[in-house]
Design an enzyme around this catalytic site. Sequence first.
Site, short mmCIF file in Angstrom:
data_model
loop_
_atom_site.label_atom_id
_atom_site.label_comp_id
_atom_site.label_asym_id
_atom_site.label_seq_id
_atom_site.Cartn_x
_atom_site.Cartn_y
_atom_site.Cartn_z
N ARG A 46 -4.19 71.36 1.15
CA ARG A 46 -2.95 71.02 0.46
C ARG A 46 -1.99 72.12 0.10
NH1 ARG A 46 -3.24 66.02 -2.49
NH2 ARG A 46 -4.85 64.58 -1.36
N ARG A 50 2.99 70.24 -4.08
CA ARG A 50 3.63 70.83 -5.28
C ARG A 50 3.61 72.33 -5.73
NH1 ARG A 50 5.99 66.75 -7.62
NH2 ARG A 50 5.21 64.34 -7.04
N ARG A 59 10.79 67.14 -2.07
CA ARG A 59 10.36 66.02 -2.44
C ARG A 59 11.58 65.26 -3.64
NH1 ARG A 59 5.92 63.05 -4.28
NH2 ARG A 59 7.05 61.09 -4.27
N ASP A 96 -0.59 61.99 5.22
CA ASP A 96 -1.84 61.63 4.20
C ASP A 96 -2.61 60.93 5.11
OD1 ASP A 96 -1.94 61.70 0.97
OD2 ASP A 96 -3.18 60.13 1.94
N TYR A 174 -11.17 53.79 0.11
CA TYR A 174 -9.97 53.42 -0.23
C TYR A 174 -9.74 51.97 0.06
CZ TYR A 174 -8.63 58.11 -1.61
OH TYR A 174 -8.52 59.30 -2.33
O1 1CP Z 1 -0.94 70.51 2.80
C1 1CP Z 1 -1.83 69.70 3.09
O2 1CP Z 1 -3.06 69.81 2.99
C2 1CP Z 1 -1.12 68.75 4.00
C3 1CP Z 1 -0.79 67.49 3.32
C4 1CP Z 1 -1.85 66.47 2.96
C5 1CP Z 1 -3.11 66.31 3.41
C6 1CP Z 1 -4.04 67.02 4.33
C7 1CP Z 1 -1.65 65.61 1.92
C8 1CP Z 1 -0.23 65.14 1.17
N1 1CP Z 1 -2.75 64.81 1.63
C9 1CP Z 1 -3.67 65.13 2.37
C10 1CP Z 1 -5.03 64.76 2.46
C11 1CP Z 1 -5.60 63.49 1.45
N2 1CP Z 1 -4.72 62.60 0.84
C12 1CP Z 1 -6.80 63.52 1.12
C13 1CP Z 1 -8.10 64.38 1.55
C14 1CP Z 1 -8.21 65.64 1.02
C15 1CP Z 1 -8.50 65.70 -0.40
O3 1CP Z 1 -9.70 65.39 -0.56
O4 1CP Z 1 -7.73 66.25 -1.29
C16 1CP Z 1 -6.97 62.52 0.17
C17 1CP Z 1 -8.06 62.15 -0.60
C18 1CP Z 1 -5.62 62.03 0.20
C19 1CP Z 1 -5.40 60.78 -0.76
C20 1CP Z 1 -4.22 61.05 -1.81
N3 1CP Z 1 -2.90 61.37 -1.54
C21 1CP Z 1 -4.17 61.23 -3.08
C22 1CP Z 1 -5.80 61.44 -4.00
C23 1CP Z 1 -5.63 60.21 -4.74
C24 1CP Z 1 -7.26 60.04 -5.43
O5 1CP Z 1 -7.84 59.30 -4.82
O6 1CP Z 1 -7.70 60.88 -5.92
C25 1CP Z 1 -3.11 61.67 -3.59
C26 1CP Z 1 -2.59 61.82 -4.86
C27 1CP Z 1 -2.08 61.64 -2.57
C28 1CP Z 1 -0.73 61.87 -2.41
C29 1CP Z 1 -0.49 63.28 -1.52
N4 1CP Z 1 -0.80 63.43 -0.26
C30 1CP Z 1 -0.26 64.68 -0.12
C31 1CP Z 1 0.56 65.09 -1.23
C32 1CP Z 1 1.14 66.34 -1.24
C33 1CP Z 1 0.15 64.14 -2.20
C34 1CP Z 1 0.97 64.22 -3.79
C35 1CP Z 1 2.33 63.84 -3.79
C36 1CP Z 1 2.96 65.06 -4.02
O7 1CP Z 1 2.76 65.84 -4.62
O8 1CP Z 1 4.38 64.77 -3.62
#
Ligand code: 1CP
Length: 362
Positions: A46, A50, A59, A96, A174
């Site tokens: 991640r 942010r 964003r 994602d 999911y």
């Molecule tokens: O930098 C990076 O790692 C690349 C971007 C990335 C990756 C690898 C994003 C962007 N998401 C992911 C993978 C991801 N998405 C996972 C696996 C990793 C982990 O366990 O954290 C999961 C479970 C998700 C699902 C997801 N997407 C959630 C979690 C919700 C939950 O069930 O708790 C959320 C909040 C997102 C949105 C998201 N995806 C990525 C970002 C930066 C965001 C947040 C939105 C934002 O901040 O603008």
Amino acid sequence: MTTNQSPVTNPPTTNPPITSLPVTNYLFLRAALGETTERPPVWLMRQAGRILPQYRALRQRFPDFKAFVKTPDAAAEATLQPIDELGVDAAIVFSDILVIPEAMGLDYEMIEAKGPRFPKTIENQQDVSMLRSGAEAALSLEYVYEAIRISKRELAGRVPLIGFAGAPWTILAYMVEGSGSKTFSKARRLLYTQPVLAHELLQKITDTTIAYLRHQVLAGADLLQLFDSWAGELPPAHYRAFALPYLRQICEALPEVPKTVFAKGAWFALEDLAALPCQIVGLDWNISPEFAKQKTGGHKVLQGNLDPCTLYADTKTIEKETRAMIQAFGGKHIANLGHGVYPDTPLDGVKAFVGAVKNYDV
Ligand code: 1CP
């Protein structure tokens, strides 16, 4: 070749793949292949997000997260931001894991500050039968492949690019649950009440993921990571039956690049994870390096696993904890956190972590 592969469609003809671009920072790739390196490579799960002011500014232009992910230029910009700002040793494509359910026909919304929500969830045979899968589903993810091609071009070989996907169990969770959950009890219930249906769904997700990752490699991804974020929700026997065989299929189908399997909470399955045809096993912060080394028998490169909350501490503490972690792994190690960096982590904390790894003298 294995029998489980889906047919590959020809890669898109616009923008030829640029896999031939040389990578100049080989540290990550060398470590991934088990070579002894002068220090461990470092990146953060991640990292494109942010924590970076540049990301928050970008964003602003995309109030809708999905529109952002589907705009390859913007996704590529987010992919490169941590390379420029943090100096990490690998980039990860900005996307994602939930693009897979959508490609299979199950739409989701990303609700700001809350997370994903699927208006329709998977409950029965008819729901599973309606889903697209394999090469056909993966074709609709062209925007990810284009983001990879642009990222590779703009990285110009500075660091390798990691492609990724969610692991089949986590994606099923999911699709059945409809959102994140404290217990994932609907998804876990399915494994007891409709195991045959669960396997059918897992196979469809697997076929789609293989086709998807193959396109990512053709577009230029140098390594791949599978995120099994909800691995720790399953009892060991269910992890063995419903998760590991699908991870194995994916790893076997993509022999051309190094692969990382990050199964969060799956300390109980470390021996099984070590038996997968992947090079790297990702570890969360609940696992001690000693335990992980013992359970994986030295066969794998280990990635992780600093508690993400360490980065809220003062610089001295972060440096001390990071050095202690590197020492405890003692080689065959890729420095990272034990999960994605939390969005409110101070940038200085992140930089202190990266700096402590880069200044480490073996
Ligand atoms: O930098 C990076 O790692 C690349 C971007 C990335 C990756 C690898 C994003 C962007 N998401 C992911 C993978 C991801 N998405 C996972 C696996 C990793 C982990 O366990 O954290 C999961 C479970 C998700 C699902 C997801 N997407 C959630 C979690 C919700 C939950 O069930 O708790 C959320 C909040 C997102 C949105 C998201 N995806 C990525 C970002 C930066 C965001 C947040 C939105 C934002 O901040 O603008």
